[in-house]
Design a protein around this motif. Structure first.
Motif, mmCIF file in Angstrom:
data_model
loop_
_atom_site.group_PDB
_atom_site.id
_atom_site.type_symbol
_atom_site.label_atom_id
_atom_site.label_comp_id
_atom_site.label_asym_id
_atom_site.label_seq_id
_atom_site.Cartn_x
_atom_site.Cartn_y
_atom_site.Cartn_z
ATOM 1 N N ALA A 41 45.053 43.101 50.375
ATOM 2 C CA ALA A 41 46.024 44.162 50.098
ATOM 3 C C ALA A 41 45.328 45.519 50.125
ATOM 4 O O ALA A 41 44.124 45.619 49.887
ATOM 5 C CB ALA A 41 46.671 43.939 48.734
ATOM 6 N N THR A 69 43.877 42.807 45.212
ATOM 7 C CA THR A 69 43.989 41.406 45.601
ATOM 8 C C THR A 69 43.316 40.550 44.535
ATOM 9 O O THR A 69 42.203 40.846 44.102
ATOM 10 C CB THR A 69 43.306 41.140 46.953
ATOM 11 O OG1 THR A 69 43.900 41.963 47.961
ATOM 12 C CG2 THR A 69 43.438 39.680 47.356
ATOM 13 N N TRP A 104 48.454 41.348 45.542
ATOM 14 C CA TRP A 104 48.487 40.077 46.258
ATOM 15 C C TRP A 104 47.686 39.075 45.437
ATOM 16 O O TRP A 104 46.576 39.382 44.974
ATOM 17 C CB TRP A 104 47.861 40.200 47.635
ATOM 18 C CG TRP A 104 48.633 41.050 48.607
ATOM 19 C CD1 TRP A 104 49.712 41.843 48.343
ATOM 20 C CD2 TRP A 104 48.356 41.194 49.996
ATOM 21 N NE1 TRP A 104 50.131 42.477 49.480
ATOM 22 C CE2 TRP A 104 49.319 42.096 50.523
ATOM 23 C CE3 TRP A 104 47.401 40.664 50.858
ATOM 24 C CZ2 TRP A 104 49.345 42.473 51.865
ATOM 25 C CZ3 TRP A 104 47.415 41.028 52.193
ATOM 26 C CH2 TRP A 104 48.384 41.916 52.696
ATOM 27 N N ARG A 163 48.933 32.172 49.227
ATOM 28 C CA ARG A 163 49.410 33.338 48.500
ATOM 29 C C ARG A 163 50.613 32.952 47.655
ATOM 30 O O ARG A 163 51.520 32.246 48.134
ATOM 31 C CB ARG A 163 49.778 34.450 49.482
ATOM 32 C CG ARG A 163 50.079 35.772 48.809
ATOM 33 C CD ARG A 163 50.207 36.889 49.816
ATOM 34 N NE ARG A 163 50.916 38.027 49.240
ATOM 35 C CZ ARG A 163 51.336 39.071 49.925
ATOM 36 N NH1 ARG A 163 51.103 39.130 51.237
ATOM 37 N NH2 ARG A 163 51.984 40.053 49.326
#
Length: 254
Positions: free
Chosen positions: A39, A43, A214, A225
Protein backbone atom coordinates in the motif's frame (compact mmCIF):
# COMPACT_ATOMS: atom_id res chain seq x y z
CA UNK A 1 3.21 8.76 -11.60
CA UNK A 2 2.91 8.90 -7.81
CA UNK A 3 6.05 8.75 -5.67
CA UNK A 4 4.41 6.51 -3.10
CA UNK A 5 4.70 3.70 -2.32
CA UNK A 6 8.50 3.81 -2.16
CA UNK A 7 8.48 0.01 -2.08
CA UNK A 8 5.86 -1.06 -4.60
CA UNK A 9 6.35 -4.81 -4.77
CA UNK A 10 8.57 -7.75 -3.95
CA UNK A 11 8.99 -10.70 -6.29
CA UNK A 12 10.40 -14.10 -5.38
CA UNK A 13 13.06 -15.09 -7.91
CA UNK A 14 11.97 -18.71 -8.18
CA UNK A 15 14.35 -19.52 -11.02
CA UNK A 16 17.25 -19.08 -8.58
CA UNK A 17 15.91 -21.52 -5.99
CA UNK A 18 17.08 -25.12 -6.31
CA UNK A 19 15.14 -26.64 -3.45
CA UNK A 20 11.81 -25.28 -2.20
CA UNK A 21 11.87 -27.91 0.55
CA UNK A 22 14.69 -26.27 2.52
CA UNK A 23 14.43 -23.35 4.93
CA UNK A 24 13.32 -20.61 4.47
CA UNK A 25 11.57 -21.68 1.26
CA UNK A 26 9.79 -24.48 3.11
CA UNK A 27 7.75 -21.88 5.02
CA UNK A 28 4.32 -21.75 3.31
CA UNK A 29 4.36 -17.95 3.22
CA UNK A 30 7.58 -18.10 1.22
CA UNK A 31 6.88 -21.25 -0.79
CA UNK A 32 3.60 -19.82 -2.12
CA UNK A 33 5.01 -16.34 -2.71
CA UNK A 34 5.17 -14.99 -6.25
CA UNK A 35 4.70 -11.23 -6.05
CA UNK A 36 3.42 -9.07 -3.22
CA UNK A 37 2.27 -5.46 -3.61
CA UNK A 38 2.38 -2.81 -0.90
CA UNK A 39 0.00 0.00 0.00
CA UNK A 40 1.12 3.60 -0.47
CA UNK A 41 0.78 4.25 3.26
CA UNK A 42 0.46 1.24 5.62
CA UNK A 43 0.77 -2.50 5.01
CA UNK A 44 0.42 -5.09 7.78
CA UNK A 45 1.52 -8.72 8.06
CA UNK A 46 -0.46 -10.80 10.56
CA UNK A 47 -0.26 -14.45 11.50
CA UNK A 48 0.55 -16.91 14.26
CA UNK A 49 4.00 -17.19 15.81
CA UNK A 50 6.16 -19.20 13.45
CA UNK A 51 4.10 -18.36 10.39
CA UNK A 52 7.00 -16.52 8.74
CA UNK A 53 6.11 -12.86 9.37
CA UNK A 54 9.46 -11.93 10.87
CA UNK A 55 11.40 -13.98 8.32
CA UNK A 56 9.68 -12.09 5.52
CA UNK A 57 10.10 -8.71 7.22
CA UNK A 58 13.79 -9.36 7.81
CA UNK A 59 14.35 -10.42 4.21
CA UNK A 60 12.61 -7.32 2.85
CA UNK A 61 14.67 -5.08 5.14
CA UNK A 62 17.99 -6.68 4.21
CA UNK A 63 17.10 -6.66 0.51
CA UNK A 64 16.53 -2.91 0.83
CA UNK A 65 19.93 -2.40 2.47
CA UNK A 66 18.99 -2.22 6.15
CA UNK A 67 20.97 -3.95 8.88
CA UNK A 68 19.49 -7.36 9.73
CA UNK A 69 19.30 -6.51 13.45
CA UNK A 70 17.68 -3.14 12.89
CA UNK A 71 18.48 0.53 12.54
CA UNK A 72 19.08 2.73 9.53
CA UNK A 73 21.12 1.73 6.50
CA UNK A 74 24.16 3.21 8.26
CA UNK A 75 24.11 0.62 11.03
CA UNK A 76 26.28 -2.44 10.47
CA UNK A 77 26.56 -4.11 13.88
CA UNK A 78 26.20 -7.88 13.95
CA UNK A 79 25.53 -9.48 17.33
CA UNK A 80 24.60 -12.85 15.85
CA UNK A 81 24.30 -13.58 12.14
CA UNK A 82 21.04 -15.54 12.20
CA UNK A 83 19.09 -14.10 9.28
CA UNK A 84 18.11 -16.35 6.41
CA UNK A 85 19.22 -16.17 2.78
CA UNK A 86 15.75 -15.18 1.60
CA UNK A 87 16.80 -11.58 0.85
CA UNK A 88 19.11 -12.91 -1.87
CA UNK A 89 16.10 -14.28 -3.72
CA UNK A 90 13.85 -11.22 -3.53
CA UNK A 91 13.52 -8.63 -6.25
CA UNK A 92 12.37 -5.25 -4.88
CA UNK A 93 10.31 -3.02 -7.17
CA UNK A 94 10.71 0.58 -6.05
CA UNK A 95 9.30 3.99 -6.84
CA UNK A 96 11.16 6.41 -9.08
CA UNK A 97 11.57 8.56 -5.96
CA UNK A 98 13.72 7.41 -3.05
CA UNK A 99 12.61 8.00 0.55
CA UNK A 100 14.63 10.59 2.46
CA UNK A 101 14.47 8.56 5.66
CA UNK A 102 14.22 4.93 6.64
CA UNK A 103 14.42 2.59 9.62
CA UNK A 104 14.05 -1.10 10.41
CA UNK A 105 12.80 -1.83 13.93
CA UNK A 106 13.02 -5.34 15.36
CA UNK A 107 11.55 -5.81 18.82
CA UNK A 108 13.74 -8.85 19.52
CA UNK A 109 17.02 -7.02 18.80
CA UNK A 110 16.12 -3.52 19.98
CA UNK A 111 18.43 -3.92 23.01
CA UNK A 112 21.34 -4.56 20.64
CA UNK A 113 20.48 -1.43 18.65
CA UNK A 114 20.40 0.70 21.81
CA UNK A 115 23.77 -0.73 22.86
CA UNK A 116 25.32 0.00 19.47
CA UNK A 117 24.17 3.63 19.66
CA UNK A 118 25.97 3.98 23.00
CA UNK A 119 29.10 2.35 21.56
CA UNK A 120 29.10 4.75 18.63
CA UNK A 121 28.93 7.71 21.00
CA UNK A 122 31.83 6.34 23.04
CA UNK A 123 34.16 6.36 20.03
CA UNK A 124 36.89 9.03 20.02
CA UNK A 125 35.64 11.91 17.84
CA UNK A 126 38.92 13.88 18.00
CA UNK A 127 39.77 13.02 14.40
CA UNK A 128 36.71 14.93 13.18
CA UNK A 129 36.29 18.69 13.27
CA UNK A 130 33.89 20.02 14.06
CA UNK A 131 32.97 16.97 16.14
CA UNK A 132 29.64 15.43 15.12
CA UNK A 133 26.69 15.57 17.53
CA UNK A 134 26.13 12.43 19.61
CA UNK A 135 24.09 9.79 17.80
CA UNK A 136 21.67 9.64 20.72
CA UNK A 137 20.67 13.26 20.01
CA UNK A 138 18.77 11.96 16.99
CA UNK A 139 16.80 9.67 19.33
CA UNK A 140 15.71 12.30 21.84
CA UNK A 141 18.98 12.81 23.73
CA UNK A 142 18.31 10.23 26.48
CA UNK A 143 19.92 6.79 26.48
CA UNK A 144 17.48 4.22 25.17
CA UNK A 145 18.70 1.90 27.93
CA UNK A 146 17.67 4.44 30.57
CA UNK A 147 14.06 4.35 29.46
CA UNK A 148 11.49 1.58 29.43
CA UNK A 149 11.20 -0.32 26.18
CA UNK A 150 7.91 1.43 25.44
CA UNK A 151 9.28 4.89 26.23
CA UNK A 152 12.39 4.36 24.10
CA UNK A 153 10.33 3.13 21.17
CA UNK A 154 8.09 6.19 21.32
CA UNK A 155 11.22 8.36 21.50
CA UNK A 156 12.42 6.62 18.36
CA UNK A 157 9.20 7.37 16.49
CA UNK A 158 8.96 10.95 17.73
CA UNK A 159 12.56 12.02 17.30
CA UNK A 160 14.27 9.70 14.79
CA UNK A 161 11.47 9.14 12.28
CA UNK A 162 11.60 12.37 10.29
CA UNK A 163 9.00 11.86 7.57
CA UNK A 164 9.20 11.14 3.86
CA UNK A 165 10.51 7.77 4.95
CA UNK A 166 10.13 4.03 4.56
CA UNK A 167 9.70 2.42 7.98
CA UNK A 168 9.72 -1.34 8.58
CA UNK A 169 8.51 -2.40 12.04
CA UNK A 170 8.58 -5.97 13.32
CA UNK A 171 6.15 -6.41 16.25
CA UNK A 172 6.49 -2.82 17.53
CA UNK A 173 3.71 -3.39 20.09
CA UNK A 174 5.86 -5.85 22.08
CA UNK A 175 6.46 -3.43 24.96
CA UNK A 176 3.65 -0.94 24.41
CA UNK A 177 0.58 -0.54 26.59
CA UNK A 178 -2.76 -0.03 24.80
CA UNK A 179 -2.49 3.72 25.45
CA UNK A 180 1.00 3.83 23.94
CA UNK A 181 -0.21 1.83 20.94
CA UNK A 182 -2.77 4.57 20.35
CA UNK A 183 0.06 7.11 20.56
CA UNK A 184 1.93 5.11 17.92
CA UNK A 185 -1.14 5.19 15.68
CA UNK A 186 -1.28 8.97 16.03
CA UNK A 187 2.41 9.36 15.18
CA UNK A 188 2.04 6.99 12.23
CA UNK A 189 -0.77 9.14 10.90
CA UNK A 190 1.40 12.25 11.16
CA UNK A 191 4.22 10.54 9.28
CA UNK A 192 1.90 9.14 6.62
CA UNK A 193 0.69 12.70 6.12
CA UNK A 194 4.33 13.61 5.53
CA UNK A 195 4.72 11.15 2.64
CA UNK A 196 5.87 8.12 4.65
CA UNK A 197 5.23 4.43 4.08
CA UNK A 198 5.00 1.75 6.79
CA UNK A 199 5.33 -2.03 6.53
CA UNK A 200 4.52 -3.65 9.87
CA UNK A 201 4.35 -7.19 11.24
CA UNK A 202 2.08 -7.18 14.26
CA UNK A 203 -0.28 -9.05 16.59
CA UNK A 204 -1.97 -5.86 17.77
CA UNK A 205 -5.66 -5.39 16.90
CA UNK A 206 -5.19 -1.72 17.85
CA UNK A 207 -2.46 -1.07 15.28
CA UNK A 208 -4.29 -3.15 12.68
CA UNK A 209 -7.19 -0.71 12.86
CA UNK A 210 -5.24 1.96 10.97
CA UNK A 211 -7.75 3.29 8.37
CA UNK A 212 -7.27 2.04 4.84
CA UNK A 213 -4.31 -0.18 5.65
CA UNK A 214 -3.68 -3.32 3.60
CA UNK A 215 -3.57 -6.44 5.77
CA UNK A 216 -1.90 -9.64 4.61
CA UNK A 217 -2.74 -12.83 6.51
CA UNK A 218 0.18 -15.28 6.66
CA UNK A 219 -0.71 -18.89 7.45
CA UNK A 220 -0.23 -22.48 6.35
CA UNK A 221 -1.76 -21.74 2.94
CA UNK A 222 0.51 -18.82 2.12
CA UNK A 223 -0.31 -15.10 2.01
CA UNK A 224 -3.72 -13.57 1.37
CA UNK A 225 -5.14 -10.08 1.77
CA UNK A 226 -7.95 -9.80 4.33
CA UNK A 227 -10.21 -7.19 5.89
CA UNK A 228 -9.59 -5.98 9.42
CA UNK A 229 -12.78 -7.56 10.77
CA UNK A 230 -11.79 -10.91 9.25
CA UNK A 231 -8.50 -11.18 11.13
CA UNK A 232 -8.29 -13.60 14.04
CA UNK A 233 -6.77 -10.79 16.11
CA UNK A 234 -9.94 -8.70 15.78
CA UNK A 235 -12.37 -11.61 16.19
CA UNK A 236 -10.73 -13.12 19.29
CA UNK A 237 -10.22 -9.76 21.00
CA UNK A 238 -13.81 -8.68 20.30
CA UNK A 239 -15.23 -11.99 21.51
CA UNK A 240 -13.22 -11.82 24.72
CA UNK A 241 -14.07 -8.20 25.53
CA UNK A 242 -17.75 -8.73 24.77
CA UNK A 243 -18.02 -11.63 27.20
CA UNK A 244 -14.83 -12.37 29.16
CA UNK A 245 -16.61 -14.54 31.73
CA UNK A 246 -17.94 -16.92 29.11
CA UNK A 247 -14.60 -17.23 27.33
CA UNK A 248 -12.74 -17.81 30.59
CA UNK A 249 -15.23 -20.49 31.55
CA UNK A 250 -14.52 -22.23 28.23
CA UNK A 251 -10.78 -21.94 28.68
CA UNK A 252 -10.76 -23.25 32.23
CA UNK A 253 -13.26 -26.03 31.72
CA UNK A 254 -11.73 -29.44 32.46
Amino acid sequence: MEALPYLREIVLKRDQINDLGRYPFSIPAVRELDALEFAPDVTFFVGENGSGKSTLMEAIAVALGFNAEGGTKNFNFDTRASHSSLHQHLKTVKSYQRPRDGFFLRAESYFNLATNIEELDQNDPDSLWPPPPPVIDYYGGVSLHEQSHGESFLALMLHRFGGKGLYLLDEPEAALSPTRQLAVLSRMHQLVGDSSQFIIATHSPILLAYPGAWIYQIDSTGISRVNYEDTEHYAVTKAFLNNPEKMLDELFRE
